[in-house]
Design a protein around this motif. Structure first.
Motif, PDB file in Angstrom:
ATOM      1  N   ASN A  33       4.380 -26.192  19.264  1.00 15.39           N
ATOM      2  CA  ASN A  33       3.032 -26.438  18.757  1.00 15.39           C
ATOM      3  C   ASN A  33       3.070 -27.010  17.342  1.00 15.39           C
ATOM      4  OD1 ASN A  33       1.911 -25.494  21.097  1.00 15.39           O
ATOM      5  ND2 ASN A  33       1.525 -23.449  20.301  1.00 15.39           N
ATOM      6  N   LEU A  34       3.947 -26.468  16.502  1.00 17.62           N
ATOM      7  CA  LEU A  34       4.073 -27.000  15.143  1.00 17.62           C
ATOM      8  C   LEU A  34       4.544 -28.453  15.160  1.00 17.62           C
ATOM      9  CD1 LEU A  34       5.599 -23.967  13.246  1.00 17.62           C
ATOM     10  CD2 LEU A  34       3.348 -24.977  12.931  1.00 17.62           C
ATOM     11  N   ALA A  35       5.484 -28.766  16.043  1.00 20.14           N
ATOM     12  CA  ALA A  35       5.969 -30.139  16.148  1.00 20.14           C
ATOM     13  C   ALA A  35       4.857 -31.077  16.608  1.00 20.14           C
ATOM     14  CB  ALA A  35       7.155 -30.206  17.102  1.00 20.14           C
ATOM     15  N   LEU A  36       4.061 -30.656  17.581  1.00 21.13           N
ATOM     16  CA  LEU A  36       2.965 -31.499  18.073  1.00 21.13           C
ATOM     17  C   LEU A  36       1.902 -31.717  16.993  1.00 21.13           C
ATOM     18  CD1 LEU A  36       2.530 -30.131  21.698  1.00 21.13           C
ATOM     19  CD2 LEU A  36       3.423 -32.357  21.009  1.00 21.13           C
ATOM     20  N   VAL A  37       1.589 -30.675  16.247  1.00 20.51           N
ATOM     21  CA  VAL A  37       0.629 -30.833  15.143  1.00 20.51           C
ATOM     22  C   VAL A  37       1.202 -31.765  14.088  1.00 20.51           C
ATOM     23  CG1 VAL A  37      -0.455 -29.611  13.211  1.00 20.51           C
ATOM     24  CG2 VAL A  37      -0.582 -28.667  15.511  1.00 20.51           C
ATOM     25  N   GLY A  38       2.490 -31.628  13.797  1.00 19.20           N
ATOM     26  CA  GLY A  38       3.122 -32.500  12.815  1.00 19.20           C
ATOM     27  C   GLY A  38       3.124 -33.952  13.245  1.00 19.20           C
ATOM     28  N   ILE A  39       3.401 -34.175  14.518  1.00 19.87           N
ATOM     29  CA  ILE A  39       3.470 -35.554  15.014  1.00 19.87           C
ATOM     30  C   ILE A  39       2.086 -36.176  15.124  1.00 19.87           C
ATOM     31  CG2 ILE A  39       4.033 -36.950  17.046  1.00 19.87           C
ATOM     32  CD1 ILE A  39       6.433 -35.046  17.470  1.00 19.87           C
ATOM     33  N   PHE A  40       1.197 -35.515  15.888  1.00 21.20           N
ATOM     34  CA  PHE A  40      -0.098 -36.124  16.185  1.00 21.20           C
ATOM     35  C   PHE A  40      -1.169 -35.816  15.144  1.00 21.20           C
ATOM     36  CE2 PHE A  40       1.964 -35.844  20.362  1.00 21.20           C
ATOM     37  CZ  PHE A  40       1.926 -37.189  20.688  1.00 21.20           C
ATOM     38  N   GLY A  41      -0.961 -34.815  14.316  1.00 23.09           N
ATOM     39  CA  GLY A  41      -1.944 -34.483  13.304  1.00 23.09           C
ATOM     40  C   GLY A  41      -1.627 -35.049  11.940  1.00 23.09           C
ATOM     41  N   VAL A  42      -0.344 -35.386  11.709  1.00 26.03           N
ATOM     42  CA  VAL A  42       0.053 -35.896  10.396  1.00 26.03           C
ATOM     43  C   VAL A  42       0.736 -37.252  10.515  1.00 26.03           C
ATOM     44  CG1 VAL A  42       1.442 -35.438   8.346  1.00 26.03           C
ATOM     45  CG2 VAL A  42       0.268 -33.553   9.474  1.00 26.03           C
ATOM     46  N   ALA A  43       1.828 -37.320  11.261  1.00 27.23           N
ATOM     47  CA  ALA A  43       2.650 -38.540  11.290  1.00 27.23           C
ATOM     48  C   ALA A  43       1.907 -39.746  11.878  1.00 27.23           C
ATOM     49  CB  ALA A  43       3.933 -38.283  12.065  1.00 27.23           C
ATOM     50  N   VAL A  44       1.265 -39.580  13.017  1.00 29.57           N
ATOM     51  CA  VAL A  44       0.570 -40.719  13.645  1.00 29.57           C
ATOM     52  C   VAL A  44      -0.569 -41.235  12.760  1.00 29.57           C
ATOM     53  CG1 VAL A  44      -0.840 -41.405  15.629  1.00 29.57           C
ATOM     54  CG2 VAL A  44       1.279 -40.146  15.996  1.00 29.57           C
TER      55      VAL A  44
END
Length: 74
Positions: A33-44
């Motif tokens: 979940n942390l990885a998904l938030v990091g990818i789609f909530g911050v990186a993208v």
């Protein structure tokens, strides 16, 4: 007049709806979940923003103007 029209409940749909309604009570933070938030909530969003800024700077360069100032740009 409208009698005898009972709806048959689908167990899978009902289970999904129950899980969806109670998501805030059953949610757990995991590494995934942390990885998904990091990818789609911050990186993208950051990458999209950088791409848009780069496009504006290329337009300014083609037109011979100084670069426009944006909030997160250089």
């Amino acid at each position: 007049m409208g009698g005898g029209m009972e709806a048959n409940k689908n167990r899978f749909v009902e289970d999904w709806a129950t899980a969806r309604e109670n998501l805030e009570y059953n949610f757990r933070w995991t590494r995934r979940n942390l990885a998904l938030v990091g990818i789609f909530g911050v990186a993208v969003p950051v990458l999209v923003y950088k791409g848009i800024i780069k496009e504006f700077h290329m337009q300014d360069e083609d037109a011979g103007r100084p670069y426009r100032k944006f909030w997160l740009s250089k």
